[in-house]
Design an enzyme around this catalytic site. Sequence first.
Site, short mmCIF file in Angstrom:
data_model
loop_
_atom_site.label_atom_id
_atom_site.label_comp_id
_atom_site.label_asym_id
_atom_site.label_seq_id
_atom_site.Cartn_x
_atom_site.Cartn_y
_atom_site.Cartn_z
N LYS A 1 0.89 -1.09 -0.10
CA LYS A 1 -0.01 0.07 -0.14
C LYS A 1 1.02 1.28 -0.09
O LYS A 1 1.91 1.22 0.74
CB LYS A 1 -0.92 0.10 1.12
CG LYS A 1 -1.57 1.14 1.66
CD LYS A 1 -2.63 1.01 2.59
CE LYS A 1 -2.81 1.91 3.48
NZ LYS A 1 -4.03 1.55 4.54
N ASP A 8 -3.32 4.64 -0.68
CA ASP A 8 -4.25 5.32 0.35
C ASP A 8 -3.78 6.79 0.31
O ASP A 8 -2.72 7.37 0.42
CB ASP A 8 -3.72 4.91 1.63
CG ASP A 8 -4.90 5.27 2.64
OD1 ASP A 8 -5.70 6.01 2.42
OD2 ASP A 8 -4.56 4.65 4.06
N GLU A 29 -7.87 3.71 -1.69
CA GLU A 29 -8.58 3.95 -0.35
C GLU A 29 -8.49 5.44 -0.33
O GLU A 29 -7.51 6.31 -0.36
CB GLU A 29 -7.44 3.29 0.55
CG GLU A 29 -7.61 3.48 2.05
CD GLU A 29 -7.00 2.68 2.93
OE1 GLU A 29 -6.14 1.77 2.37
OE2 GLU A 29 -6.85 2.83 4.30
#
Length: 369
Positions: free
Chosen positions: A163, A194, A220
């Site tokens: 991520k 994210d 995200e």
Amino acid sequence: MIQHIEVFLADVPTIRAHRLSVATMTTQTLVLVRVRCADGVEGWGEATTIGGLNYGEESPESIKVNIDTHIAPLLLGMDARQVAKAMARVRKVIQGNRFAKCALETALLDAEARRLGVPLSQLLGGRVRDELPVAWTLASGDTATDIAEAESMLDARRHRIFKLKIGLRPVAEDVAHVLAIKRALGDKVSVRVDVNQAWSELDAMRGIAALEEGGVDLIEQPVRADNLGAMARLAARFTVPIMADEALHGPADAYALATACAADVYAVKITQSGGLGLAQQVASVAQLAGISLYGGTMLEGAIGTAASAQVFSTFGELAFGTELFGPLLLTQEVLQEPLVYRDFMLQVPAGPGLGVDIDLPRLQALCRK
Ligand SMILES: O=C(O)C[C@H]1C=CC(=O)O1
Ligand SMILES: [Mn+2]
């Protein structure tokens, strides 16, 4: 009987600077709660958050003072074995304070599961899995450093889901950074981003189009948590799944997001949900609405990570895995035996309660005086 409640604040340096759009972390403040019962059993919970007040509305210090001053007095003297009744009392008179409530519920359930000699997951209906896929967050702020870090995680068979924290730099620069990493790592890994709410809806439309084209698997919280309309439009517009994180503070938000068709995936966090049972309710809403699940973290240490693992092990569906790597970002261990990460998975502890034991002298050495 609940006899004593104590909150520990421990500042632990991270293994490297961790850059989010809302904060750059070089230490993490662990917020740990110990509940001691008259029968000699004790339980532990965790209420760690990110970046003081940069990420959420509870800070480590406010959590401690609110438990010490307002919440612990409600619980002292209550039957430690009646966890639901104890938490109902707290929930009836204490507004907000989801992290504090989660830590206390965790500690009470840990104590009760230890009494019964079963893993905490057993009190939550039982587990359907014994290991959980674990993502790693690349957030050094530098593309080459992130690629080298990812390669070493792959070589060690620790993580193959990455991520990337973005949103601090202009959209085009962030997109170039992410796609360079995706190209370097190839299709053997899952690359996700994210944005931590940093983009406007227009930024998001441009950024997500390029990321989707480049093979990124998950987006995200691209826009502000309260902008459900934008989340819904983005979820409808793109094939790449849109995940709600900061927008999700428990079952009521889960219901509102589902009704608004504002997310394809939920990042379920036990603290943000307000407790272990409430996190399970979030998962139930997701299941009913056809929304996929991801097991999120507030970069807790080992206690909160073990508690999250106990909860996530009960989820029937967990299509996007978890990010329960918090303890691996810290330079100091607070357990007697560390959590086990192997073959890209976290092993869900199997012993009684949380299945992990605090090393108290080590924790005390890290605590604020
Ligand atoms: O998801 C967040 O927003 C918070 C956290 C989780 C992993 C990480 O690196 O930061
Ligand atoms: Mn997030």
